[in-house]
Design a protein around this motif. Structure first.
Motif, short mmCIF file in Angstrom:
data_model
loop_
_atom_site.label_atom_id
_atom_site.label_comp_id
_atom_site.label_asym_id
_atom_site.label_seq_id
_atom_site.Cartn_x
_atom_site.Cartn_y
_atom_site.Cartn_z
N HIS A 191 0.87 -1.17 0.00
CA HIS A 191 0.00 0.00 0.00
C HIS A 191 0.91 1.22 0.00
CE1 HIS A 191 -3.38 2.60 0.83
NE2 HIS A 191 -2.73 3.13 1.86
N ARG A 207 -6.56 6.54 7.92
CA ARG A 207 -7.73 5.66 7.75
C ARG A 207 -7.60 4.86 6.45
NH1 ARG A 207 -11.13 7.20 11.78
NH2 ARG A 207 -10.97 9.39 12.45
N GLY A 208 -6.99 5.44 5.44
CA GLY A 208 -6.75 4.70 4.21
C GLY A 208 -5.82 3.52 4.42
N ASP A 211 -7.82 0.81 6.18
CA ASP A 211 -8.68 0.12 5.20
C ASP A 211 -7.87 -0.89 4.39
OD1 ASP A 211 -10.91 1.57 5.99
OD2 ASP A 211 -10.70 3.09 4.42
N GLY A 214 -7.25 -4.00 6.21
CA GLY A 214 -8.43 -4.73 6.65
C GLY A 214 -8.77 -4.50 8.11
N SER A 217 -11.75 1.42 10.53
CA SER A 217 -11.25 2.78 10.38
C SER A 217 -12.30 3.85 10.68
CB SER A 217 -10.74 3.00 8.96
OG SER A 217 -11.80 2.91 8.01
N ALA A 218 -13.57 3.50 10.65
CA ALA A 218 -14.62 4.52 10.66
C ALA A 218 -14.68 5.31 11.96
CB ALA A 218 -15.97 3.87 10.38
#
Length: 245
Positions: A191, A207-208, A211, A214, A217-218
């Motif tokens: 990533h 947060r990316g 994500d 896995g 993150s919200a």
């Protein structure tokens, strides 16, 4: 069940790796990433973990790092610079000689399901200037003074050195190229994170990363523990260096 057991932030100095480690640690779901495997820091970590001085094996050190660096969901994170990777895989190969030369397999044997975050900086001149200034002054981070990566008192005064900047520009190119080649050799798609994006939107980029790993993150908190170090002196050195070409 999370998407990974371990992730490594793969970087070159002055790309925001300490910033990203702090942000990820603040979430409470992404381990407590630190430069656990940086050779000069090993004795400091080993003392913190109660490993007997001069007698521990590398496998003992790795297991202690995993215990200290995991969050309650079992996720472990660490940052690794290009020069640190060799030490890590060589130490693991001593524990698992049957996998010597198979870096990816060694990492998975020791760390389980492993993912990689590749952090780089688009403005490599700004990166080289930041790196040179940190080397000259000994001020690498502005963070909790009890942190292993915390800077002590300044060790020198900053001075513009065009040849030093040029040398670091070459080092940055070499180390980034080495990371790219290593990922390609082992069929790894990391990533990717750009420092400029991280600096502009720390919470969004963090947060990316969650994500991509896995991880939830919200609703997790995202709080920086580092402050920006670049100032007008950095800008002056960058302008002076650009004016040479």
């Amino acid at each position: 069940m999370t998407g990974v057991d371990t992730y490594f932030i793969c970087a070159v100095p002055r790309t925001g790796s300490s910033l990203l480690c702090g942000l990820l640690a603040s979430t409470g779901v992404a381990g407590r990433p630190e430069a656990y495997f940086r050779v000069p820091d090993e004795p400091l970590w080993a003392r913190r973990w109660g490993l007997p001085a001069g007698t521990w094996r590398y496998g003992d050190y790795v297991r202690a790092a995993l215990t200290a660096g995991r969050t309650g969901n079992g996720v472990f994170g660490a940052k690794v610079m290009w020069g640190t990777l060799d030490r890590l895989v060589e130490g693991l190969a001593a524990e698992h000689p049957e996998l010597a030369g198979e870096d990816d397999a060694l990492l998975r044997r020791a760390f389980g399901r492993t993912a990689f975050v590749h952090l780089r900086r688009a403005d490599v001149l700004a990166q080289a200037v930041s790196w040179l200034r940190a080397e000259q002054t000994g001020r690498w981070t502005e963070t909790d003074p009890d942190a292993v990566d915390a800077s002590g008192l300044p060790t020198g005064e900053p001075r513009y050195d065009p040849h030093g900047i040029d040398d670091l520009l070459r080092t940055i190119t070499e180390h980034q190229g080495a990371w790219d080649a290593w990922f390609a050799r082992h069929g790894i798609t990391p990533h990717r994170v750009c420092y400029e994006d991280l600096a502009a939107d720390p919470a969004g980029v963090t947060r990316g990363v969650l994500d991509a790993l896995g991880l939830p993150s919200a609703a997790v908190p995202v709080r920086p523990r580092h402050v920006r170090q670049a100032d007008a002196l950095n800008a002056d050195w960058i302008a002076r260096h650009r004016s040479r070409t």
